[in-house]
Design an enzyme around this catalytic site. Sequence first.
Site, PDB file in Angstrom:
ATOM      1  N   SER A   1       0.828  -1.191   0.000  1.00  0.00           N
ATOM      2  CA  SER A   1       0.000   0.000   0.000  1.00  0.00           C
ATOM      3  C   SER A   1       0.869   1.250   0.000  1.00  0.00           C
ATOM      4  O   SER A   1       1.632   1.472  -0.934  1.00  0.00           O
ATOM      5  CB  SER A   1      -0.973  -0.041   1.188  1.00  0.00           C
ATOM      6  OG  SER A   1      -1.964   0.941   1.061  1.00  0.00           O
TER       7      SER A   1
ATOM      8  N   ASP B   1      -9.956  -3.827  -5.482  1.00  0.00           N
ATOM      9  CA  ASP B   1      -9.172  -2.760  -4.850  1.00  0.00           C
ATOM     10  C   ASP B   1      -9.297  -1.493  -5.684  1.00  0.00           C
ATOM     11  O   ASP B   1      -9.037  -1.527  -6.896  1.00  0.00           O
ATOM     12  CB  ASP B   1      -7.709  -3.193  -4.757  1.00  0.00           C
ATOM     13  CG  ASP B   1      -6.814  -2.166  -4.073  1.00  0.00           C
ATOM     14  OD1 ASP B   1      -7.300  -1.113  -3.641  1.00  0.00           O
ATOM     15  OD2 ASP B   1      -5.597  -2.441  -3.980  1.00  0.00           O
TER      16      ASP B   1
ATOM     17  N   HIS C   1      -8.011  -4.821  -1.126  1.00  0.00           N
ATOM     18  CA  HIS C   1      -6.841  -4.084  -0.668  1.00  0.00           C
ATOM     19  C   HIS C   1      -6.465  -4.546   0.736  1.00  0.00           C
ATOM     20  O   HIS C   1      -7.326  -4.718   1.604  1.00  0.00           O
ATOM     21  CB  HIS C   1      -7.135  -2.582  -0.656  1.00  0.00           C
ATOM     22  CG  HIS C   1      -5.935  -1.746  -0.374  1.00  0.00           C
ATOM     23  ND1 HIS C   1      -5.030  -1.381  -1.353  1.00  0.00           N
ATOM     24  CD2 HIS C   1      -5.461  -1.216   0.781  1.00  0.00           C
ATOM     25  CE1 HIS C   1      -4.070  -0.667  -0.822  1.00  0.00           C
ATOM     26  NE2 HIS C   1      -4.308  -0.540   0.483  1.00  0.00           N
TER      27      HIS C   1
END
Length: 322
Positions: free
Chosen positions: A153, A251, A281
């Site tokens: 991320s 995501d 995600h």
Amino acid sequence: MTIHPEIAKILATLPAPDGSPLNPEAMRAGGAAMVAPPEVRLPLHSVQDATAVTPSGEVPVRIYTPAEADAYGLLVYFHGGAFFLGSLDTHDHVARSLAKETGHKVISVGYRLAPEASFPAGLDDCYGVVRWAAEHRGNLGWDGKNLAVAGDSSGGNFVAAVTARAHDDGFPAITHQILFYPSLDLDFDVDRYGSLRENAEGYGLETAGLLPFNSFYLQSGADPADPLVSPIKRQDLAGLPPALVITAEHDPLRDEGELYGLRLREAGVNVAVSRYEGANHGFVQNFSWIPEFYRPFEETAAFLSKSAGLSGNAGLQGSAAQ
């Protein structure tokens, strides 16, 4: 493919966003409360806390040694958390799994968090630790071969920015970059990528939350058009190290990660992109207990085992998990 049923069960328990201002301290406390106790964590040969002395200051690191050996490849890991969440503890299990599967000594970086330290503090810490690792090769037992950087991320954002800085500084030691569902474009125009609309709601990370989540990092006045803030905006990607990009089907950030992989390939960089079907995600951190979602660690190991990266004709790979 629909969201994995085990992920769906968890998503169904989450409260709907109510538009309240984010509270970093409370959210950090919530994350810390979910950390597994030491006695149930994946055992390794050794796990040691240390301090890396860098140009940006003293940075806490945690060093994971998978097994006793004469020398190791090194992997420097940057945890995710939208630049204001996450810690050495919340992502301890990710670092342990990376060490176990790759056989590399993993150095997890406890970089400074926003809003207390906004851009470029965390980036400076991450870059400083990579250079520290190369400079302390003897103490770390580096075999002089692989020096990889990996992150999930916002940590994936740091991976891309660190490799770009290293390239521009003439620092050639980084051999591989591994990005798990990276956040590479902090310009959150919802029409920029199809996945921002396709996966806007109902999958944990929501498109409407991207701007408030990342605003802490940007509050120093950082420009989302700056390639060190939004690495996908870098014009010339030639000469960067081989890359493995892991994305998740459900995501909002999926398409920017896959576009980064495509642009790397077009620039002549060896790259593989794997989209995990049924995943959302954060799945590497949150759902690696599901067997098919543990596979990114094994995929990372296979990627690193290729001393020169992937072959020049590897291109973009298909879905890695069904």
